[in-house]
Design a protein around this motif. Structure first.
Motif, PDB file in Angstrom:
ATOM      1  N   GLN A 114       0.828  -1.203   0.000  1.00  0.00           N
ATOM      2  CA  GLN A 114       0.000   0.000   0.000  1.00  0.00           C
ATOM      3  C   GLN A 114       0.864   1.256   0.000  1.00  0.00           C
ATOM      4  O   GLN A 114       0.594   2.230  -0.702  1.00  0.00           O
ATOM      5  N   VAL A 115       1.925   1.238   0.817  1.00  0.00           N
ATOM      6  CA  VAL A 115       2.840   2.380   0.887  1.00  0.00           C
ATOM      7  C   VAL A 115       3.508   2.593  -0.465  1.00  0.00           C
ATOM      8  O   VAL A 115       3.610   3.731  -0.956  1.00  0.00           O
ATOM      9  N   SER A 157       2.499   1.801  -3.462  1.00  0.00           N
ATOM     10  CA  SER A 157       1.543   2.333  -4.439  1.00  0.00           C
ATOM     11  C   SER A 157       1.305   3.824  -4.215  1.00  0.00           C
ATOM     12  O   SER A 157       1.250   4.609  -5.176  1.00  0.00           O
ATOM     13  N   ALA A 158       1.182   4.223  -2.952  1.00  0.00           N
ATOM     14  CA  ALA A 158       0.945   5.630  -2.643  1.00  0.00           C
ATOM     15  C   ALA A 158       2.160   6.485  -2.996  1.00  0.00           C
ATOM     16  O   ALA A 158       2.016   7.577  -3.575  1.00  0.00           O
ATOM     17  N   LEU A 168       2.605   7.557  -6.585  1.00  0.00           N
ATOM     18  CA  LEU A 168       1.704   8.590  -7.100  1.00  0.00           C
ATOM     19  C   LEU A 168       2.203  10.003  -6.813  1.00  0.00           C
ATOM     20  O   LEU A 168       1.674  10.978  -7.355  1.00  0.00           O
ATOM     21  N   LEU A 169       3.206  10.113  -5.964  1.00  0.00           N
ATOM     22  CA  LEU A 169       3.652  11.438  -5.534  1.00  0.00           C
ATOM     23  C   LEU A 169       4.127  12.315  -6.687  1.00  0.00           C
ATOM     24  O   LEU A 169       3.685  13.459  -6.850  1.00  0.00           O
ATOM     25  N   ARG A 227       6.628  15.226   2.124  1.00  0.00           N
ATOM     26  CA  ARG A 227       5.498  14.353   1.826  1.00  0.00           C
ATOM     27  C   ARG A 227       5.784  12.856   2.013  1.00  0.00           C
ATOM     28  O   ARG A 227       4.900  12.099   2.426  1.00  0.00           O
ATOM     29  N   ILE A 274       3.286  10.269   4.096  1.00  0.00           N
ATOM     30  CA  ILE A 274       2.623   9.089   3.524  1.00  0.00           C
ATOM     31  C   ILE A 274       3.012   7.831   4.288  1.00  0.00           C
ATOM     32  O   ILE A 274       2.161   6.973   4.586  1.00  0.00           O
ATOM     33  N   HIS A 329       0.997   7.912   7.676  1.00  0.00           N
ATOM     34  CA  HIS A 329      -0.452   7.744   7.589  1.00  0.00           C
ATOM     35  C   HIS A 329      -0.844   6.348   7.104  1.00  0.00           C
ATOM     36  O   HIS A 329      -1.774   5.731   7.649  1.00  0.00           O
ATOM     37  N   TYR A 330      -0.165   5.834   6.091  1.00  0.00           N
ATOM     38  CA  TYR A 330      -0.548   4.526   5.554  1.00  0.00           C
ATOM     39  C   TYR A 330      -0.211   3.398   6.524  1.00  0.00           C
ATOM     40  O   TYR A 330      -0.990   2.460   6.707  1.00  0.00           O
TER      41      TYR A 330
END
Length: 407
Positions: free
Chosen positions: A230-231, A233-234, A237-238, A289, A293, A296-297
């Motif tokens: 999940q991390v 993938s996020a 996107l940055l 950022r 991320i 939070h993830y």
């Protein structure tokens, strides 16, 4: 032929001998004791005052061991001084090697799992040559030249270990200059990048703690592999969603490790992610950022974590200082051989110095376009470039000090 080049050619054999000796004993990281001892011996033979310089913080030492590099109990930088009073210009040479085997077949090739395939042996030899020239004319210097021999450039923070140990103080440094050899650039050419000269880089080594268990009962676990994916993938996107498309920026998840069997949810997982950019704005944004991320993830999926961060800022050619230095370089090489080029995307830890003082960084040709590139096991340098580098460093230092004294 320029006066400084005459002086450098007169000691060409010694410059080459220094380079070959250093080439045969490469050391990796910020701990380069044999190399530092050789440099100190040579400075002592020239009567140049010098001292050890470098502080290796426990957190930096732990990060590098965790990342798989040999333990480095100390940072083995060396600082020399020539002249006295007045303005002070710093000349820098890095001196660490790479963790790779050399396959050049040279008579003086390194043996083993370390090699000077980035030319740092040449950098140190050229600065020793410049030191000899400058020492011989010390009484005529209208100021001070500080010699910086640094370890750990390939680690991205070797110069910082010296800055944190007072490199830029006592006497205070007013400006700094560094050269890098280019094996695919013709001998006698000098390329520099006005403004940002190298990419900034940051690496995040993230250890995710979950709660392992049987794959048939995932509700009783906290799956760190799921969190890691999940991390990733996020993070990917940055750049496409938050960085200006016109800015050069890349982000790579280079490692994702966790688990050994399909029916076991493991306790831990690890990811390694790095980004590079030529944009100061993108660098500042991503530095903020990426940790957000991660936090939070990982917490959203009930995990905990620790993170180790390694940062290397961009090296910057100060516009004003560059405008002063370029003509002095042209005196040695010819104006037609000194040219501005786009910045390199790789990182260069001279940025830890140019954050504090005006700097100039350039590539000196030491090969030909068809040659092997830096970090290649077959990379070979044309040693006729070595006296050019010594003359260039010495002339830029002397002429800049003279120009400042006349103000």
């Amino acid at each position: 032929m320029h006066e400084m080049l005459v002086k450098a050619n007169a000691i060409r054999e010694q410059i080459v001998a220094d380079r070959r000796c250093l080439h045969g004993m490469p050391e990796v990281g910020v701990y380069t004791p044999r190399t530092a001892a050789y440099v100190k011996k040579r400075l002592g033979e020239m009567g140049i005052c010098h001292r050890d310089c470098g502080v290796h913080k426990p957190e930096d030492r732990e990060k590098m061991v965790f990342a798989g590099y040999p333990d480095a109990p100390a940072a083995t930088g060396v600082v020399g001084l020539i002249g006295r009073g007045g303005p002070c210009i710093l000349l820098r040479a890095d001196m660490d090697g790479l963790p790779m085997e050399e396959t050049t077949g040279l008579d003086f090739a390194a043996e083993g799992r370390a090699a000077h395939m980035c030319g740092h042996d040449a950098h140190a030899a050229m600065l020793l040559g410049a030191a000899r020239i400058l020492k011989d004319m010390e009484e005529q210097l209208p100021g001070t030249v500080k010699l910086m021999f640094q370890p750990g450039e390939e680690m991205g923070y070797g110069s910082r270990t010296m800055v944190e140990d007072g490199l830029l103080e006592d006497p205070g440094v007013d400006a700094a200059m560094a050269l890098h050899v280019g094996p695919q650039l013709e001998v006698g050419k000098l390329n520099y990048s006005p403004g940002v000269a190298s990419g900034a880089m940051a690496t995040f080594i993230v250890s995710i703690q979950g709660k392992g268990g049987h794959s048939s009962e995932p509700q009783k676990t906290v799956d760190p592999v799921n969190i890691a994916t999940q991390v990733c993938s996020a993070l990917n996107l940055l750049i496409p969603r938050e960085v200006d498309p016109e800015a050069f920026a890349t982000l790579t998840v280079g490692a994702l490790n966790g688990g050994r069997a399909s029916n076991i949810i493991p306790d831990t997982a690890e990811i390694m992610v790095s980004f590079r950019t030529l944009s100061p704005e993108a660098y500042d944004h991503l530095i903020e950022r990426v940790p957000e991320i991660l936090d939070h993830y990982i917490k959203a999926w009930r995990g905990t974590y620790s993170v180790r961060v390694l940062k290397t800022p961009s090296t910057v050619c100060d516009p004003g200082f560059s405008a002063e230095i370029v003509p002095f370089a042209a005196q040695v090489l010819g104006a037609e051989n000194v040219r501005p080029v786009p910045p390199m995307k790789g990182a260069e830890d001279f940025g830890h110095v140019t954050r504090h003082v005006p700097g100039f960084y350039a590539f000196l040709g030491a090969g030909a376009p068809e040659g092997h590139p830096l970090h290649n096991p077959n990379m070979v340098l044309d040693e006729s470039a070595l006296p050019l580098g010594s003359a260039l460093l010495a002339n830029c230092a002397v002429e800049w000090l003279k120009s400042r004294a006349q103000r």
